[in-house]
Design a protein around this motif. Structure first.
Motif, PDB file in Angstrom:
ATOM      1  N   ARG A 314       0.830  -1.214   0.000  1.00  0.00           N
ATOM      2  CA  ARG A 314       0.000   0.000   0.000  1.00  0.00           C
ATOM      3  C   ARG A 314       0.861   1.260   0.000  1.00  0.00           C
ATOM      4  N   GLN A 315       1.892   1.262   0.815  1.00  0.00           N
ATOM      5  CA  GLN A 315       2.776   2.431   0.881  1.00  0.00           C
ATOM      6  C   GLN A 315       3.510   2.654  -0.438  1.00  0.00           C
ATOM      7  N   GLN A 316       3.904   1.573  -1.093  1.00  0.00           N
ATOM      8  CA  GLN A 316       4.575   1.686  -2.386  1.00  0.00           C
ATOM      9  C   GLN A 316       3.669   2.309  -3.440  1.00  0.00           C
ATOM     10  N   LEU A 317       2.410   1.875  -3.471  1.00  0.00           N
ATOM     11  CA  LEU A 317       1.501   2.293  -4.534  1.00  0.00           C
ATOM     12  C   LEU A 317       0.810   3.626  -4.264  1.00  0.00           C
ATOM     13  N   ALA A 318       0.510   3.925  -3.016  1.00  0.00           N
ATOM     14  CA  ALA A 318      -0.286   5.122  -2.701  1.00  0.00           C
ATOM     15  C   ALA A 318       0.520   6.244  -2.076  1.00  0.00           C
ATOM     16  N   GLY A 319       1.711   5.950  -1.581  1.00  0.00           N
ATOM     17  CA  GLY A 319       2.542   6.999  -0.991  1.00  0.00           C
ATOM     18  C   GLY A 319       1.889   7.641   0.215  1.00  0.00           C
ATOM     19  N   ALA A 364      -8.321  -0.030   4.458  1.00  0.00           N
ATOM     20  CA  ALA A 364      -7.291   1.001   4.614  1.00  0.00           C
ATOM     21  C   ALA A 364      -7.930   2.366   4.709  1.00  0.00           C
ATOM     22  N   GLN A 365      -7.164   3.287   5.306  1.00  0.00           N
ATOM     23  CA  GLN A 365      -7.543   4.693   5.353  1.00  0.00           C
ATOM     24  C   GLN A 365      -6.670   5.464   4.365  1.00  0.00           C
ATOM     25  N   TYR A 366      -7.328   6.129   3.427  1.00  0.00           N
ATOM     26  CA  TYR A 366      -6.659   7.019   2.487  1.00  0.00           C
ATOM     27  C   TYR A 366      -7.257   8.409   2.646  1.00  0.00           C
ATOM     28  N   ILE A 367      -6.512   9.417   2.242  1.00  0.00           N
ATOM     29  CA  ILE A 367      -7.082  10.765   2.204  1.00  0.00           C
ATOM     30  C   ILE A 367      -8.346  10.766   1.348  1.00  0.00           C
ATOM     31  N   GLN A 368      -8.366   9.916   0.305  1.00  0.00           N
ATOM     32  CA  GLN A 368      -9.534   9.868  -0.597  1.00  0.00           C
ATOM     33  C   GLN A 368     -10.734   9.168   0.029  1.00  0.00           C
TER      34      GLN A 368
END
Length: 566
Positions: A314-319, A364-368
């Motif tokens: 997740r960190q690799q793909l979404a930063g 997961a939690q994303y800003i989006q």
């Protein structure tokens, strides 16, 4: 304050060792305490709670709390009393219990200022668990939430219920709604929900008063984001009782279910346009591909290893847009998959085996936004007859998932009214599952969203399904000690193009099903056509992300999983 909290705040965990998200403990003076939960946590509660210390109620009995309290009133006590922390329960709950207990001569005492359980658990070792975290506030650009704080404030105050009751103030009681109003999220405070812990009072003619805990106040004071000039005053949470009685408010509204009189029910359209979970879908496909490669190479992977593997992807793909998990991963191999909310422990989790199914429920939690996806996987492509039963049941669960997603409903439909659509194919063979078929999902907040909890069976605690709501679609089947099956997609509710009085569902989850578990003989042409369209969308949206990030292993896995339908 919130159904998600760190261990140092989780009273129920510290008292009982139960890690699930729904439970209740009743502690008596003269008998063994009682623990209650729902059917999702039946097996988990039996594993985590010491039966010598607590009597674990059978959730299938649906016993009323007031009945338990009345039955356990000592015959030699003409009067009895029940003590409850009023800050932890909605008004509708406390009013109902109080009314029922008074009929039996039981006094109902509500305390907010100094909960007794906090005094008892002062020395618990997990009290220091969250103190090393550095809280941080994240502000949304206008294009993400769609409305400013002031617009949301007026929306709530001018809502039809507020006008009808003549309210000039509203008490916002849930932290997720406080965060929504402020257009802010916070990491480092709660373990899985990026929200500010606190209450808020909004009014027409006064300031807005924000009452927050120590960590949230620290984060707000350190951030450079402005809180709407002088409109909002930040106060200590402990000041709430004294301040609220001295504000000079003429009338204040409190929602019995949650708060804010409907302003928080759905995201507006400008907010929905920003919600795309392509990176999450790409991360999940990459994760499943990695498990497939490792297990078929006979590498050892334990259940508890899986969250870290996925987090790195997740960190690799979404930063930086990836914030955290939205709940602890459920990764149950073989019989552990039958424990609906199973949580693997580092010291005794099972090894994954390519020859048995594994249920993985993760978010997961994303800003989006917030995600929640479940897939049940089998990494062996053997055609052995030992898989006949699980393939049939998996395909029936899949048919329920597809049937619900294909359904169109008239406006005003409640979630419980469409439950049977997702269960019908299991009912045909006299099977069922013991959890709801879905729930609401928030926007960068709790993975189970309130107040609308879309599939609630009680009209007093649920809202009708509405355009722009995001809900989950997650039928399942569980065979104790053998396997668990659940297939979960997130759905966006949209208006039908030809008739705006009807609603339809659009999947936000773009992840293929398990090819090795599908019994093609149970699918008719309409099902195959629907899956083909779904897989075409996956390839169109997700394949470019995998190529751009050089995820060759994931690309190969994706093509093999989808080729039978494309």
């Amino acid at each position: 304050m919130s159904h998600d909290m760190s261990k140092d705040q989780d009273r129920l965990y510290k008292l009982t060792n139960f890690t699930g998200s729904n439970g209740l403990a009743i502690v008596f003076q003269n008998r063994k305490p009682i623990f209650m939960t729902d059917n999702r946590y039946k097996l988990q509660s039996q594993q985590e709670i010491n039966p010598d210390e607590f009597e674990i109620m059978d959730p299938s009995l649906s016993t009323e709390i007031s009945e338990i309290l009345t039955e356990n009133k000592s015959s030699d006590q003409p009067y009895a009393s029940v003590y409850i922390d009023g800050s932890l329960f909605p008004l509708s709950f406390t009013e109902r219990i109080k009314k029922q207990l008074l009929k039996s001569g039981i006094k109902f005492e509500i305390n907010i200022k100094e909960p007794l359980v906090d005094q008892v658990l002062q020395q618990h070792p997990d009290n220091q668990a969250n103190q090393s975290n550095q809280p941080k506030i994240h502000g949304f650009e206008l294009k993400n939430p769609g409305l400013t704080f002031e617009e949301k404030r007026m929306l709530a105050l001018n809502h039809q219920i507020s006008k009808k009751m003549g309210l000039d103030s509203i008490y916002v009681s849930s932290p997720e709604e406080v965060s929504w109003f402020l257009n802010m999220r916070a990491t480092g405070i709660n373990e899985y929900s990026p929200i500010i812990n606190g209450f808020m009072v909004i009014s027409k003619n006064h300031k807005t008063y924000l009452f927050v805990d120590k960590q949230s106040k620290q984060a707000l004071e350190q951030t450079r984001l402005r809180l709407e000039g002088d409109i909002i005053e930040i106060c200590d949470l402990g000041q709430f009782k004294d301040r609220i009685t001295n504000l000079g408010l003429e009338s204040i509204g409190i929602d019995r279910r949650s708060c804010s009189s409907g302003a928080y029910e759905v995201l507006n359209q400008s907010g929905i346009k920003s919600i795309k979970f392509f990176e999450e879908s790409a991360a999940l496909i990459s994760f499943y591909a990695k498990l497939n490669a490792k297990l078929n190479a006979d590498e050892k992977i334990h259940e508890h290893d899986c969250p870290q593997i996925l987090d790195e992807i997740r960190q690799q793909l979404a930063g930086s847009s990836y914030l955290s998990n939205s709940f602890p991963m459920i990764c149950g191999s073989g019989g552990n998959g039958a424990i609906i909310h199973y949580r693997a422990q580092d010291n005794h989790s099972r090894l994954l085996n390519k020859d048995e199914s594994v249920l993985i429920d993760t978010g997961a939690q994303y800003i989006q936004g917030t995600t929640d996806t479940t897939r049940t996987l089998l990494f062996s492509n053997k055609k052995s007859s030992k898989y006949d039963n699980i393939r049939e049941m998996y395909t029936r669960v899949l048919l329920g998932n597809l049937s619900l997603e294909k359904t169109q409903i008239p406006k005003g439909t409640y979630g419980y009214q469409i439950e049977s659509i997702g269960r019908r194919h299991l009912w045909e063979v006299e099977k069922d599952f013991s959890h709801g078929i879905g729930h609401g999902v928030s926007h960068c907040g709790p993975v189970h969203e309130y107040p609308h909890y879309a599939y609630g069976k009680d009209k007093n605690s649920a809202l009708a399904l509405q355009e722009n709501m995001i809900i989950t679609n997650e039928p399942g089947y569980y065979l104790e000690n053998q396997y668990g099956i659940r297939i979960e997609n997130m759905l966006l509710i949209e208006k039908c193009e030809n008739n705006h009085e009807f609603l339809k569902f659009k999947s936000l989850t773009l992840v293929p099903y398990s090819k090795n578990l599908i019994d093609m003989q149970l699918l008719d042409q309409s099902h195959k056509f629907w899956i083909k369209g779904y897989y075409s969308q996956i390839l169109h949206e997700i394949e470019p992300i995998l190529k751009r990030n050089n995820k060759l292993e994931a690309l190969d896995y994706l093509h093999k999983e989808t080729k039978e339908f494309i």
